[in-house]
Design a protein around this motif. Structure first.
Motif, PDB file in Angstrom:
ATOM      1  N   ARG A  84       0.816  -1.214   0.000  1.00 23.94           N
ATOM      2  CA  ARG A  84       0.000   0.000   0.000  1.00 23.94           C
ATOM      3  C   ARG A  84       0.848   1.262   0.000  1.00 23.94           C
ATOM      4  NH1 ARG A  84      -3.000  -2.740   3.816  1.00 23.94           N
ATOM      5  NH2 ARG A  84      -2.094  -1.558   5.535  1.00 23.94           N
ATOM      6  N   GLN A  85       1.990   1.170   0.696  1.00 25.03           N
ATOM      7  CA  GLN A  85       2.843   2.358   0.793  1.00 25.03           C
ATOM      8  C   GLN A  85       3.720   2.522  -0.448  1.00 25.03           C
ATOM      9  OE1 GLN A  85       0.875   3.343   3.546  1.00 25.03           O
ATOM     10  NE2 GLN A  85       2.742   4.552   3.871  1.00 25.03           N
ATOM     11  N   GLY A  86       3.554   1.626  -1.397  1.00 23.20           N
ATOM     12  CA  GLY A  86       4.245   1.802  -2.658  1.00 23.20           C
ATOM     13  C   GLY A  86       5.557   1.063  -2.820  1.00 23.20           C
ATOM     14  N   ALA A  87       5.945   0.301  -1.829  1.00 18.05           N
ATOM     15  CA  ALA A  87       7.198  -0.445  -1.961  1.00 18.05           C
ATOM     16  C   ALA A  87       7.013  -1.605  -2.926  1.00 18.05           C
ATOM     17  CB  ALA A  87       7.637  -0.969  -0.597  1.00 18.05           C
ATOM     18  N   ARG A  88       8.048  -1.916  -3.683  1.00 18.73           N
ATOM     19  CA  ARG A  88       7.966  -3.043  -4.619  1.00 18.73           C
ATOM     20  C   ARG A  88       9.139  -4.004  -4.439  1.00 18.73           C
ATOM     21  NH1 ARG A  88       3.798  -1.619  -4.274  1.00 18.73           N
ATOM     22  NH2 ARG A  88       2.278  -0.864  -5.815  1.00 18.73           N
ATOM     23  N   ARG A  89      10.266  -3.488  -4.020  1.00 18.83           N
ATOM     24  CA  ARG A  89      11.419  -4.363  -3.801  1.00 18.83           C
ATOM     25  C   ARG A  89      11.666  -4.402  -2.300  1.00 18.83           C
ATOM     26  NH1 ARG A  89      15.631  -1.103  -7.067  1.00 18.83           N
ATOM     27  NH2 ARG A  89      14.645   0.426  -5.692  1.00 18.83           N
ATOM     28  N   VAL A  90      11.385  -5.522  -1.702  1.00 16.56           N
ATOM     29  CA  VAL A  90      11.413  -5.579  -0.239  1.00 16.56           C
ATOM     30  C   VAL A  90      12.384  -6.645   0.253  1.00 16.56           C
ATOM     31  CG1 VAL A  90       9.026  -4.808  -0.099  1.00 16.56           C
ATOM     32  CG2 VAL A  90       9.546  -7.249  -0.148  1.00 16.56           C
ATOM     33  N   ALA A  91      12.818  -6.473   1.484  1.00 16.74           N
ATOM     34  CA  ALA A  91      13.794  -7.405   2.055  1.00 16.74           C
ATOM     35  C   ALA A  91      13.301  -7.936   3.384  1.00 16.74           C
ATOM     36  CB  ALA A  91      15.135  -6.700   2.243  1.00 16.74           C
ATOM     37  N   TYR A  92      13.785  -9.100   3.747  1.00 18.19           N
ATOM     38  CA  TYR A  92      13.458  -9.674   5.050  1.00 18.19           C
ATOM     39  C   TYR A  92      14.739  -9.912   5.842  1.00 18.19           C
ATOM     40  CZ  TYR A  92      11.790 -12.809   8.686  1.00 18.19           C
ATOM     41  OH  TYR A  92      11.509 -13.366   9.898  1.00 18.19           O
ATOM     42  N   VAL A  93      14.699  -9.539   7.110  1.00 17.60           N
ATOM     43  CA  VAL A  93      15.847  -9.795   7.988  1.00 17.60           C
ATOM     44  C   VAL A  93      15.415 -10.766   9.075  1.00 17.60           C
ATOM     45  CG1 VAL A  93      17.478  -8.798   9.625  1.00 17.60           C
ATOM     46  CG2 VAL A  93      16.878  -7.551   7.541  1.00 17.60           C
ATOM     47  N   ALA A  94      16.040 -11.919   9.099  1.00 18.36           N
ATOM     48  CA  ALA A  94      15.653 -12.966  10.042  1.00 18.36           C
ATOM     49  C   ALA A  94      16.219 -12.718  11.433  1.00 18.36           C
ATOM     50  CB  ALA A  94      16.130 -14.322   9.528  1.00 18.36           C
ATOM     51  N   GLY A  95      15.561 -13.322  12.421  1.00 17.74           N
ATOM     52  CA  GLY A  95      16.110 -13.318  13.775  1.00 17.74           C
ATOM     53  C   GLY A  95      16.911 -14.597  13.914  1.00 17.74           C
ATOM     54  N   LEU A  96      16.500 -15.449  14.807  1.00 23.03           N
ATOM     55  CA  LEU A  96      17.119 -16.764  14.891  1.00 23.03           C
ATOM     56  C   LEU A  96      16.477 -17.642  13.819  1.00 23.03           C
ATOM     57  CD1 LEU A  96      17.415 -17.447  18.705  1.00 23.03           C
ATOM     58  CD2 LEU A  96      19.141 -18.018  16.996  1.00 23.03           C
ATOM     59  N   SER A  97      17.218 -17.947  12.791  1.00 20.55           N
ATOM     60  CA  SER A  97      16.636 -18.553  11.589  1.00 20.55           C
ATOM     61  C   SER A  97      15.801 -19.793  11.858  1.00 20.55           C
ATOM     62  CB  SER A  97      17.750 -18.923  10.614  1.00 20.55           C
ATOM     63  OG  SER A  97      18.525 -17.791  10.323  1.00 20.55           O
ATOM     64  N   HIS A  98      16.252 -20.631  12.747  1.00 22.26           N
ATOM     65  CA  HIS A  98      15.590 -21.922  12.895  1.00 22.26           C
ATOM     66  C   HIS A  98      14.375 -21.895  13.812  1.00 22.26           C
ATOM     67  CE1 HIS A  98      18.296 -21.386  16.221  1.00 22.26           C
ATOM     68  NE2 HIS A  98      17.443 -22.098  16.907  1.00 22.26           N
ATOM     69  N   THR A  99      14.116 -20.807  14.492  1.00 17.90           N
ATOM     70  CA  THR A  99      12.972 -20.799  15.403  1.00 17.90           C
ATOM     71  C   THR A  99      11.669 -20.763  14.624  1.00 17.90           C
ATOM     72  OG1 THR A  99      13.040 -18.390  15.547  1.00 17.90           O
ATOM     73  CG2 THR A  99      14.247 -19.600  17.222  1.00 17.90           C
TER      74      THR A  99
END
Lengths: 355, 355
Positions: A193-208
């Motif tokens: 909605r805010q217009g973003a199209r290229r987004v990223a994800y930052v994990a915490g503890l990957s396996h949880t």
DNA sequence: TTCCAATTTGCATCCGTATGCAACACGGTG
DNA sequence: CACCGTGTTGCATACGGATGCAAATTGGAA
């Protein structure tokens, strides 16, 4: 065996009121000319005892400051009225708030909280052995740290256990968790909605499980919306510095409109890194969102869009489970998902409501 | 009385391993053909038992997963190996860190932490009555909340008590505290070096000893240095918002070069208010310092000059007091002052060392 | 008045471990 | 061979309260 001998031969022990032992039910009973059972019954709601006798005993007990010894009571009853709380990360501000509310709610119904602070890496079984020896009535696990279902089962040894924000399927453990998928999808929708199209994800503890659910929910929804996942950073901890490093990594590639951090502490570290080190403006150059809604997320400098966990409801549900028939918890371990709430703030360009 | 009857008549109870009661020392003894005393002694370091017998018992105990029941042990010994920790404010990030370190150190020497989260306002005696009934070995108070010495004495009832960062003289309570006066003077000196001449103090909870010491130390040193106390804000809580309000009040008068907030959370709220709401630059227009050195103080956006409390040392001293002869603690309540360290950062115009 | 049921009370015992004391074992000494 | 000291082991009981069961009390009905 202990302290036989005539009670007051060696004179008043030094230190005044210090070494005076508390009065026992038997002594109180003898003073009143009733039986010890009567005293016990007076303090037991619903016990078979005449109202006037109970009143007389309680009144006198208050005068001489008698209180039933909880230890002795634990030994003869099956209940200890103690709940073990297993924690591993009090640094993330989300947890102290949760622990505080939880212990207050438990206190309100007469339960005490025994804290088990487990350290990752060292011998978990050793750390948890006390959990078994103290005969706690139930165990609440608030820990993102690696803790296998089997270790936990061993530690709880047939006691009801409730995991908060972690889901383990294969054992007889109950879980109360926020609907992470829902939250992650809400963030994705909001980004869109805010217009973003290229987004990223930052994990915490990957396996949880928590991280996996947030990650999958987000990535899936991103794809549904036709957005691009421009980066995905694996993580080994939920911390300010981990967020910082991840943000710098993403900023260096210059191909991201918005970052979803697995929790608020990561996001806050990320915002600081973007602004102070990468020279980006948030939200002008890049949008940032987190998860949890810790107090700092509301601070004006961060003004972090986030998905608020329903802490009060989590606490309420957990306490209800414990208050209810705990043996039922054992027979049928249940997993409960609670809905959270998207909090739109300026870090994603939203106009927050007035405080 | 409980569960008499033949052990395995009604068939395996449903729920598998769930309702199985743990094995007792007597059962273990019978299986091995030794006395229950032997089992007890095998688990008691220094007890009178032959090495090979002990080994045999421990080995078999490990096989059948026997562990001594802590509750029963508490009842026969005088010790419970439980330390009561009285807390009232887990929101201030300084406390979770302290609690975590404390409980870990205690665990390391076999002591568990029972958490008492007291709520101000409501009936304190009622909240603390559990503290008496559970026979904790000692009490550690980490609470800024109103808690009179007499209430505390009643609650601890002849048990050693150690107050952290609070000093009460009239009772037999031990105290471990940071040298607040030293810290406040160091801040004053630092302000002076940085060129400030008109300075302000923002109080936390006005009546607490911690606040009084910081306030007096600061105000006294200010006077010695010939600086002007341009404002002094009373406070009712140590919180972000209290800091915000105080800062706005001070900024409105436009007569202050530097503000010393009674702790970091106040200071952080103050910085945000100054920058975002009052339009001041920190440190260009006004210097800000806090007290504690919580994690956020090190975040680049705040970069807060502060007086670091010696948390590790506080924990070490407290644990040593408890580990040592606790009865000595009762006889001679001691107050220990530990030195902290001035951390100079950019909020007062200092150039911090590289991270 | 007699008898039974309901309520109240006390007695005895249990919870599981720790420990003082007595009994016992073993080795060495006179 | 008797005797003693050191080192082990078991017996019995204590810790303080909860509770099943029997005894005692009370009230009311027949």
């Amino acid at each position: 065996m202990r302290k036989q001998g005539s009670p007051s031969l060696q004179g008043e022990p030094p230190g005044d009121a210090l070494s005076r032992k508390p009065i026992t039910a038997r002594e109180l009973a003898r003073m009143l000319g009733v039986s010890q059972s009567a005293v016990s019954r007076a303090f037991t709601p619903g016990a078979s005892i005449a109202a006037d006798l109970r009143e007389r005993i309680l009144k006198y007990a208050a005068e001489v400051d008698y209180q039933p010894n909880a230890i002795a009571s634990m030994l003869s009853k099956s209940r200890t009225n103690i709940i073990g709380i297993v924690v591993s990360d009090m640094q993330n501000p989300f947890y102290p708030g949760l622990i505080e509310k939880l212990s207050r709610s438990l206190q309100r119904i007469g339960l005490q909280s025994l804290l088990f602070n487990i350290t990752k890496g060292s011998n978990l079984e050793e750390q948890l052995s006390a959990l078994r020896r103290y005969n706690v009535d139930a165990v609440i696990v608030i820990s993102a740290t690696i803790l296998s279902g089997s270790t936990l089962s061993w530690a709880t040894e047939g006691r009801p256990a409730i995991l908060i924000n972690r889901v383990i399927e294969d054992t007889n453990l109950s879980c109360v968790a926020c609907n992470n998928v829902e939250g992650a999808r809400a963030i994705a929708d909001h980004f869109h909605r805010q217009g973003a199209r290229r987004v990223a994800y930052v994990a915490g503890l990957s396996h949880t499980t928590t991280n996996r659910e947030r990650q999958n929910g987000f990535v899936t929804r991103i794809a549904e919306l036709g957005m691009t996942l421009s980066a995905q950073i694996e993580g080994r901890e939920y911390s300010y510095n981990a967020g910082r490093r991840a943000a710098l990594e993403i900023a260096a590639r210059k191909s991201t409109d918005a970052i979803f951090f697995a929790n608020d502490i990561l996001a806050i570290g990320g915002i600081d890194a973007l602004r102070e080190e990468a020279g980006c403006r948030v939200p002008d150059d890049i949008l940032v969102a987190g998860f949890d809604d810790i107090p700092m997320a509301g601070w004006p400098h961060y003004n972090l869009t986030t998905f608020r966990q329903p802490v009060d409801e989590i606490v309420r549900v957990v306490v209800e489970m414990i208050e209810g028939d705990t043996s039922a918890l054992l027979r049928a371990a249940t997993t409960i998902r609670l809905s959270g709430e998207l909090i739109e703030r300026r870090s994603t360009g939203a106009q927050p409501d007035a405080p």
